[in-house]
Design an enzyme around this catalytic site. Structure first.
Site, short mmCIF file in Angstrom:
data_model
loop_
_atom_site.label_atom_id
_atom_site.label_comp_id
_atom_site.label_asym_id
_atom_site.label_seq_id
_atom_site.Cartn_x
_atom_site.Cartn_y
_atom_site.Cartn_z
N HIS A 38 3.70 -2.29 -5.10
CA HIS A 38 2.30 -2.70 -5.17
C HIS A 38 1.83 -2.62 -6.61
CE1 HIS A 38 -2.08 -2.12 -4.97
NE2 HIS A 38 -2.00 -2.96 -3.97
N ARG B 187 2.75 0.27 1.02
CA ARG B 187 1.50 1.02 1.18
C ARG B 187 0.98 0.94 2.61
NH1 ARG B 187 -4.03 -1.32 -1.32
NH2 ARG B 187 -5.43 -0.04 -0.12
N HIS C 234 -0.03 4.03 -6.77
CA HIS C 234 0.45 2.97 -7.67
C HIS C 234 1.73 3.39 -8.41
CE1 HIS C 234 -3.01 0.61 -6.78
NE2 HIS C 234 -3.82 1.54 -7.21
N GLY D 205 -1.63 -7.81 -4.64
CA GLY D 205 -0.68 -6.96 -3.92
C GLY D 205 -1.22 -6.46 -2.60
N THR D 206 -2.49 -6.12 -2.55
CA THR D 206 -3.08 -5.64 -1.31
C THR D 206 -3.06 -6.73 -0.26
OG1 THR D 206 -4.51 -4.14 -2.55
CG2 THR D 206 -5.17 -4.65 -0.30
N LYS E 135 -2.63 2.15 7.88
CA LYS E 135 -1.17 2.12 8.01
C LYS E 135 -0.76 1.45 9.31
CE LYS E 135 0.59 6.16 7.72
NZ LYS E 135 1.25 7.42 7.49
N GLN F 294 -1.36 -3.36 -9.15
CA GLN F 294 -2.80 -3.56 -9.11
C GLN F 294 -3.21 -4.91 -9.69
OE1 GLN F 294 -5.20 -0.13 -10.38
NE2 GLN F 294 -3.24 0.82 -10.86
N LYS F 295 -4.28 -5.46 -9.14
CA LYS F 295 -4.92 -6.68 -9.63
C LYS F 295 -4.02 -7.91 -9.61
CE LYS F 295 -8.55 -4.28 -10.63
NZ LYS F 295 -9.61 -4.24 -9.67
#
EC number: 2.8.2.-
Length: 166
Positions: free
Chosen positions: A83, A130, A140, A89-90, A114, A85-86
Site C-alpha cells: 500500500h 491492509r 505504511h 492504494g486504498t 478487515k 499513500q496517495k
C-alpha cells in the site's frame, strides 16, 4: 439616458466576455490559422523528439512488462499488496477484497475494515494487504519492512488457525 447607456455598455461587455470564452473553447478546434503559418494538426505533435539531455532513470524491458506469472490460490502462493499513500492504494486494496470474482469470496463484515480472504480448500489467507490482515507490519510499511515481516506474520496466523478447535 444614463441608465440606457450603462445597460448598453453592460450588454457589450458581457457579449465580449462570452465571445472570448467561446473562442478559447471552440477556436483551437477550428482551422482559423495559426501564428506560425502551419496548420493546427502539424503543430500538435503527440510524440515530440525526446530531449537529448534526458537520461532514463528506470528501464523496463518489454519482456518484463509482458511476463505472465502463474498464481496458485489453492497452493501456497500469497499476494502481498504494498500500500503506497496517495496512489489510489486504498481503492485498489478494497477492490481486491470486495469486487474480484473468486471461488470463495472474501468475507467482509459491515462496520469492519478487515475482510477474511481464505483459500478455497482451507482456512489460510491468500492475500496479505491492509484490508485482509490489517497493518500487521506497521503503518505504511515499505518493501523492505514487508519482506522481513510477512513470513513471520503468516506463520503466526497459520499456527493460530491450526491451534483453534474446529
Amino acid at each position: 439616458m444614463v441608465e440606457r447607456t450603462s445597460k448598453f455598455l453592460l450588454i457589450v461587455a458581457v457579449s465580449v466576455c462570452f465571445m472570448l470564452i467561446l473562442y478559447q473553447y471552440v477556436g483551437p478546434g477550428l482551422s482559423l490559422g495559426s501564428p506560425s503559418g502551419r496548420s493546427y494538426s502539424e503543430e500538435l505533435d503527440l510524440f515530440p523528439t525526446p530531449d537529448p539531455h534526458y537520461v532514463k532513470k528506470y528501464y523496463f524491458p518489454v519482456r518484463e512488462l509482458e511476463r505472465e506469472l502463474a498464481f496458485d490460490m489453492k497452493g501456497e502462493d500469497v499476494i502481498v499488496f504494498l500500500h503506497i499513500q496517495k496512489t489510489g492504494g486504498t481503492t485498489f486494496g478494497r477492490h481486491l477484497v470486495q469486487n474480484v470474482r473468486l471461488e470463495v469470496p472474501c468475507d467482509c463484515r459491515p462496520g469492519q475494515k478487515k475482510c477474511t480472504c481464505y483459500r478455497p480448500n482451507r482456512r489460510e489467507t491468500w492475500l496479505f494487504s491492509r484490508f485482509s490482515t490489517g497493518w500487521s507490519c506497521g503503518l505504511h510499511a515499505d518493501w523492505t519492512e514487508l519482506t522481513n515481516c510477512v513470513p513471520g506474520v503468516l506463520d503466526r496466523r497459520e499456527s493460530a488457525v491450526a491451534k483453534t478447535p474446529r
